[in-house]
Design a protein around this motif. Structure first.
Motif, PDB file in Angstrom:
ATOM      1  N   ALA A  61       0.826  -1.206   0.000  1.00  0.00           N
ATOM      2  CA  ALA A  61       0.000   0.000   0.000  1.00  0.00           C
ATOM      3  C   ALA A  61       0.860   1.256   0.000  1.00  0.00           C
ATOM      4  CB  ALA A  61      -0.940  -0.001   1.205  1.00  0.00           C
ATOM      5  N   ALA A  62       1.971   1.218   0.729  1.00  0.00           N
ATOM      6  CA  ALA A  62       2.868   2.379   0.766  1.00  0.00           C
ATOM      7  C   ALA A  62       3.402   2.687  -0.626  1.00  0.00           C
ATOM      8  CB  ALA A  62       4.017   2.123   1.735  1.00  0.00           C
ATOM      9  N   GLY A  63       3.774   1.647  -1.366  1.00  0.00           N
ATOM     10  CA  GLY A  63       4.267   1.859  -2.726  1.00  0.00           C
ATOM     11  C   GLY A  63       3.202   2.395  -3.657  1.00  0.00           C
ATOM     12  N   LEU A  64       2.002   1.822  -3.587  1.00  0.00           N
ATOM     13  CA  LEU A  64       0.913   2.303  -4.429  1.00  0.00           C
ATOM     14  C   LEU A  64       0.554   3.748  -4.081  1.00  0.00           C
ATOM     15  CD1 LEU A  64      -1.469  -0.797  -4.498  1.00  0.00           C
ATOM     16  CD2 LEU A  64       0.131  -0.046  -6.281  1.00  0.00           C
ATOM     17  N   ALA A  65       0.589   4.081  -2.800  1.00  0.00           N
ATOM     18  CA  ALA A  65       0.262   5.440  -2.375  1.00  0.00           C
ATOM     19  C   ALA A  65       1.265   6.455  -2.919  1.00  0.00           C
ATOM     20  CB  ALA A  65       0.220   5.514  -0.855  1.00  0.00           C
ATOM     21  N   ARG A  66       2.478   6.011  -3.122  1.00  0.00           N
ATOM     22  CA  ARG A  66       3.513   6.904  -3.665  1.00  0.00           C
ATOM     23  C   ARG A  66       3.501   6.936  -5.191  1.00  0.00           C
ATOM     24  NH1 ARG A  66       9.131   5.453  -1.318  1.00  0.00           N
ATOM     25  NH2 ARG A  66       9.655   7.492  -2.213  1.00  0.00           N
ATOM     26  N   GLY A  67       2.548   6.237  -5.785  1.00  0.00           N
ATOM     27  CA  GLY A  67       2.398   6.287  -7.227  1.00  0.00           C
ATOM     28  C   GLY A  67       3.236   5.287  -7.996  1.00  0.00           C
ATOM     29  N   LEU A  68       3.817   4.303  -7.318  1.00  0.00           N
ATOM     30  CA  LEU A  68       4.624   3.307  -8.006  1.00  0.00           C
ATOM     31  C   LEU A  68       3.731   2.359  -8.796  1.00  0.00           C
ATOM     32  CD1 LEU A  68       7.189   2.306  -5.217  1.00  0.00           C
ATOM     33  CD2 LEU A  68       7.495   3.969  -7.071  1.00  0.00           C
ATOM     34  N   PRO A  69       4.211   1.839  -9.931  1.00  0.00           N
ATOM     35  CA  PRO A  69       3.462   0.792 -10.630  1.00  0.00           C
ATOM     36  C   PRO A  69       3.269  -0.405  -9.711  1.00  0.00           C
ATOM     37  CG  PRO A  69       5.262   1.625 -11.989  1.00  0.00           C
ATOM     38  CD  PRO A  69       5.464   2.194 -10.623  1.00  0.00           C
ATOM     39  N   LEU A  70       2.183  -1.147  -9.936  1.00  0.00           N
ATOM     40  CA  LEU A  70       1.856  -2.283  -9.073  1.00  0.00           C
ATOM     41  C   LEU A  70       3.033  -3.240  -8.915  1.00  0.00           C
ATOM     42  CD1 LEU A  70      -0.203  -4.005  -7.478  1.00  0.00           C
ATOM     43  CD2 LEU A  70      -0.843  -5.047  -9.663  1.00  0.00           C
ATOM     44  N   GLU A  71       3.636  -3.652 -10.024  1.00  0.00           N
ATOM     45  CA  GLU A  71       4.724  -4.635  -9.956  1.00  0.00           C
ATOM     46  C   GLU A  71       5.898  -4.108  -9.134  1.00  0.00           C
ATOM     47  OE1 GLU A  71       3.184  -3.662 -12.650  1.00  0.00           O
ATOM     48  OE2 GLU A  71       2.132  -5.455 -13.360  1.00  0.00           O
ATOM     49  N   THR A  72       6.216  -2.827  -9.288  1.00  0.00           N
ATOM     50  CA  THR A  72       7.323  -2.233  -8.537  1.00  0.00           C
ATOM     51  C   THR A  72       6.979  -2.132  -7.060  1.00  0.00           C
ATOM     52  OG1 THR A  72       7.941  -0.926 -10.480  1.00  0.00           O
ATOM     53  CG2 THR A  72       8.838  -0.227  -8.366  1.00  0.00           C
ATOM     54  N   ALA A  73       5.764  -1.695  -6.750  1.00  0.00           N
ATOM     55  CA  ALA A  73       5.343  -1.573  -5.355  1.00  0.00           C
ATOM     56  C   ALA A  73       5.401  -2.918  -4.651  1.00  0.00           C
ATOM     57  CB  ALA A  73       3.925  -0.999  -5.286  1.00  0.00           C
ATOM     58  N   VAL A  74       4.933  -3.973  -5.324  1.00  0.00           N
ATOM     59  CA  VAL A  74       4.928  -5.308  -4.713  1.00  0.00           C
ATOM     60  C   VAL A  74       6.352  -5.843  -4.577  1.00  0.00           C
ATOM     61  CG1 VAL A  74       4.195  -7.703  -5.043  1.00  0.00           C
ATOM     62  CG2 VAL A  74       2.589  -5.838  -5.475  1.00  0.00           C
TER      63      VAL A  74
END
Length: 273
Positions: free
Chosen positions: A227-240
């Motif tokens: 969720a932190a990655g998605l909140a920062r606007g990262l692509p799904l694959e990168t956030a995961v």
């Protein structure tokens, strides 16, 4: 002027966590806050229940009133705002219904961790609430993060290997989730494989199994890190992928606290400064 009308700094993703509190500090709200903070996000909370627990198990669960849960979330959404929502322990049909309605009031993507059983085996979701997770939470999930037992309960499938993870992930996509991170920690094997499945394909995240009993809060931490990655606007694959690497290292560095299933080292990035 309300604070939510001001855009947050570009590198600060706001995450509203809707989950239970863990007095032991390793899972739930406490673990979520630590993970989101360590990954550069800002964590706000709506607590669904107060649990009495430590590394030896859950010794009590005290749900909070529905209106209080909603009021906490509304206070955050109406002022601070959020860039992602992470849900954890919801506990009952009534809470699930209230949280689903809240999710419909924000365009922020929801990371749904379908918490059902604590690490020590204590149930954290009413047996009659599984159907509500299926019908209300899965269709609202930008990312669903079940482990194998949770996915089995949600799909009715048996998961014993990677193919089983793939089948369950595809089934959950068919139930309405936009993406599914099928966790493999409960699947036998020397290698742990998590599978991220979406309409665009799959990504495998794998590494050697770490032999340790100190894995309390792993699921909560992974979902919050995503969720932190998605909140920062990262692509799904990168956030995961970033979340997976963070949690793997946190498991490796677990401090060994308590006499049971101890917590991870959420703060390991700070120790490397």
């Amino acid at each position: 002027m309300p604070a939510h009308t001001q855009p947050p700094p570009a590198d600060l993703g706001r995450v509203l966590i809707i989950a239970g509190s863990d007095s032991g500090g390793g899972a739930g709200i406490q673990g979520d806050i630590k993970a989101i903070t360590m990954l550069g996000g800002f964590a706000a909370t709506a607590i669904t229940a107060i649990t009495v627990q430590n590394t030896l198990g859950v010794h009590g669960v005290h749900p909070l009133p529905l209106d209080l849960i909603e009021e906490q979330a509304r206070a955050v959404l109406d002022d601070i705002g959020t860039d992602a929502v992470k849900t954890g322990m919801l506990g009952s049909i009534a809470v699930i219904e209230r949280v689903a309605a809240l999710l419909d009031t924000t365009p922020a993507p929801a990371v749904v961790d379908p918490v059902m059983i604590a690490k020590g085996g204590h149930p954290l979701l009413d047996a009659d609430a599984v159907a509500a997770v299926r019908s209300l939470m899965i269709p609202r999930a930008a990312l669903l993060t079940p482990n194998a037992p949770e996915a089995e309960a949600l799909t009715g499938l048996t998961i014993t290997d990677l193919d089983g993870q793939r089948r369950a992930g595809a089934f959950l996509l068919g139930m309405g989730a936009q993406a599914v991170l099928m966790k493999g920690g409960h699947v036998p094997g020397e290698t742990v494989i998590d599978v991220l499945i979406s309409s665009t394909g799959e990504t495998l995240l794998e590494g050697p199994r770490i032999e340790t009993r100190h894995t309390h809060g792993t699921g909560c931490t992974l979902a919050s890190a995503c969720a932190a990655g998605l909140a920062r606007g990262l692509p799904l694959e990168t956030a995961v992928a970033n979340a997976w690497a963070y949690v793997s290292e946190a498991i490796r560095r677990a401090p060994g606290l308590g006499g049971g299933h101890g917590p991870l080292d959420h703060a390991w990035p700070v120790r490397d400064l």
